[in-house]
Scaffold this active site. Structure first.
Site, mmCIF file in Angstrom:
data_model
loop_
_atom_site.group_PDB
_atom_site.id
_atom_site.type_symbol
_atom_site.label_atom_id
_atom_site.label_comp_id
_atom_site.label_asym_id
_atom_site.label_seq_id
_atom_site.Cartn_x
_atom_site.Cartn_y
_atom_site.Cartn_z
ATOM 1 N N TYR A 144 41.605 44.476 43.405
ATOM 2 C CA TYR A 144 41.903 44.500 44.844
ATOM 3 C C TYR A 144 42.328 45.885 45.323
ATOM 4 O O TYR A 144 42.361 46.141 46.527
ATOM 5 C CB TYR A 144 43.006 43.484 45.194
ATOM 6 C CG TYR A 144 42.645 42.036 44.902
ATOM 7 C CD1 TYR A 144 41.349 41.671 44.574
ATOM 8 C CD2 TYR A 144 43.606 41.035 44.958
ATOM 9 C CE1 TYR A 144 41.018 40.356 44.288
ATOM 10 C CE2 TYR A 144 43.274 39.719 44.688
ATOM 11 C CZ TYR A 144 41.986 39.384 44.349
ATOM 12 O OH TYR A 144 41.656 38.086 44.070
ATOM 13 N N ASP B 98 46.949 29.683 42.624
ATOM 14 C CA ASP B 98 46.578 28.663 43.615
ATOM 15 C C ASP B 98 46.163 27.364 42.929
ATOM 16 O O ASP B 98 46.511 26.274 43.394
ATOM 17 C CB ASP B 98 45.426 29.165 44.505
ATOM 18 C CG ASP B 98 45.950 29.888 45.734
ATOM 19 O OD1 ASP B 98 47.183 30.064 45.834
ATOM 20 O OD2 ASP B 98 45.141 30.284 46.592
ATOM 21 N N ASP C 213 38.725 31.845 31.749
ATOM 22 C CA ASP C 213 37.945 30.629 32.035
ATOM 23 C C ASP C 213 38.553 29.431 31.314
ATOM 24 O O ASP C 213 38.663 28.331 31.872
ATOM 25 C CB ASP C 213 36.453 30.829 31.677
ATOM 26 C CG ASP C 213 36.236 31.682 30.438
ATOM 27 O OD1 ASP C 213 37.235 32.170 29.872
ATOM 28 O OD2 ASP C 213 35.082 31.842 30.018
ATOM 29 N N ASP D 171 45.709 35.550 41.165
ATOM 30 C CA ASP D 171 45.496 35.032 42.520
ATOM 31 C C ASP D 171 44.875 33.639 42.433
ATOM 32 O O ASP D 171 45.344 32.666 43.046
ATOM 33 C CB ASP D 171 44.547 36.011 43.251
ATOM 34 C CG ASP D 171 44.374 35.680 44.714
ATOM 35 O OD1 ASP D 171 45.086 34.791 45.204
ATOM 36 O OD2 ASP D 171 43.517 36.321 45.361
ATOM 37 N N LYS E 150 40.176 38.584 30.058
ATOM 38 C CA LYS E 150 38.752 38.343 29.776
ATOM 39 C C LYS E 150 38.339 39.411 28.769
ATOM 40 O O LYS E 150 37.429 40.227 29.003
ATOM 41 C CB LYS E 150 37.971 38.429 31.107
ATOM 42 C CG LYS E 150 36.534 37.997 31.038
ATOM 43 C CD LYS E 150 36.357 36.496 30.906
ATOM 44 C CE LYS E 150 34.889 36.149 30.760
ATOM 45 N NZ LYS E 150 34.663 34.757 30.328
#
Ligand code: NAD
Length: 360
Positions: A146, A255, A227, A251, A195
């Site tokens: 980001y 959520d 994942d 992020d 990852k």
């Protein structure tokens, strides 16, 4: 002992829920021998209405002068509010981005806790929700994809967009230290999510986390690919204590974790820098649809205040008791409208705040 706390009541339900959290803090102070000293500042729409900007330099200075910031939430109805006709840098959310940057808040903490009493709101299978879960998601907030360089170019008539994901070892080390420190206050387990089978930034992440882990021999460290973590959160959330991860993964996973609790009005959050300073706020927004009706659930803000006592002031006992008072009120069957269930007693925002204060 005085606790210097800057409050941002904000917009929508913000002022209603912050008032209840203040009530609880004052009562906790009487019991645990501290005095919260509140200084209110304007941010978001409330600041735009008075000053024409979502956050003034004076407000930033007041936040910096405090030991912690307690916030309601900011923003209005994004389709109808005149605040959203302004250019992006003058809208309410710009105030939030600015204060996070000014205060160097690089660590975001989002607990996902399933109260036994609210297990019915959990969308997972009953055998999973019955086991309960208590997860702390620790997300890096100021680096990664980001904040990397980005551009969109056109090559031979084909549009191409480029985003870059960069982390240096200092950025990883400081968030890893926070993650392990927080695990020491909990069940002493860190799941570092990356990852590393694909990304260089993840391989560096993993290496630095392992270096930091050497200073915390009591904490169990495991690595998990992002994942797999997304799957495990719905399959077996009880396995997690602290989930430590980078910005974008955090992020999405935070959520996901909050949704599996099923109750948006219950979820606290904190953003910390490398001192004891933090900004504490509910995970939900300003709920303009129910503002001014005294029906909002103040529990997420009250639990954020408890996090503030724990992480900025090391008042763990007071934080424990606030959390226990919340649980007690739920056990007695009191509910605000958002978590109302059959056979329970519906109460207003201020009644919920008073009930929790009385149980302290
Ligand atoms: P929201 O979280 O405000 O509301 C979503 C739904 O949940 C609404 O129906 C609302 O009534 C309900 N809800 C939320 N909190 C509740 C509570 N404590 N008690 C009872 N019900 C509650 O999300 P939204 O409607 O998408 O956003 C509204 C505004 O909030 C927007 O301007 C958005 O930008 C802003 N926002 C601010 C923050 C923040 O300040 N950090 C975070 C998210 C959204």
């Amino acid at each position: 002992m005085n606790l210097q706390i800057t409050c941002i009541p904000g917009d929508g339900i913000g002022p209603e829920i912050v008032a209840e959290a203040k009530k609880v803090l004052v009562k906790a102070g009487e019991k645990f021998d501290f005095t919260p000293v509140f200084t209110d500042i304007l941010m978001g729409g409330a600041s735009i209405d008075v000053h024409g900007v979502p956050l003034t330099e004076e407000a930033v200075a007041a936040a910096k002068a405090a030991e912690a910031v307690l916030m309601g939430s900011i923003g209005g109805n994004t389709t109808t509010s005149p605040w959203y006709k302004l250019p992006p840098e003058k809208r309410p959310e710009a105030g939030l981005l600015k204060i996070r940057k000014e205060l160097n808040l690089f660590a975001n903490l989002r607990p996902a806790f399933l109260y036994k009493e609210l297990a019915g709101a959990c969308p997972l299978k009953e055998e999973i929700s019955r086991a309960g879960f208590d997860i702390m998601i620790m997300r890096e907030l100021t680096g990664g994809l980001y904040f990397g360089e980005r551009r969109t170019v056109e090559e031979n008539g084909i549009r191409k967009a480029i985003d870059t994901l960069t982390y240096d070892e200092k950025e990883i080390r400081r968030i890893a230290i926070k993650g392990f420190d927080i695990a020491m206050k909990r069940k002493k387990k860190v799941t570092s999510v990356d990852k590393a089978n694909v990304l260089d930034s993840s391989r560096l992440w993993r290496a630095v986390v392992e270096e930091v882990a050497k200073d915390y021999p009591e904490v169990e460290l495991e690595h998990m690919l992002v994942d797999n973590c997304a799957m495990q959160l719905v399959k077996n959330p009880a396995q997690f204590d602290v989930i430590l991860t980078e910005n974008m993964f955090g992020d999405i996973l935070s959520d996901e974790a909050s949704m599996v609790t099923g109750s948006i009005g219950m979820l606290a959050s904190a953003s910390l820098n490398d001192t004891k300073f933090g900004l504490y706020e509910p995970s939900h927004g300003s709920a303009p649809d129910i503002a001014g009706q005294n029906i909002a659930n103040p529990i997420a803000t009250i639990l954020s205040a408890a996090m503030m006592l724990r992480f900025s002031f090391d008042l763990d006992k007071a934080a424990d008791e606030i959390e226990a008072a919340v649980q007690q009120v739920l056990k007695e069957g009191y509910r605000t409208v958002d978590i109302m269930a059959e056979g329970c007693k519906q109460v207003s925002c201020s009644e919920m705040g008073s009930l929790i204060t009385e149980r302290l």
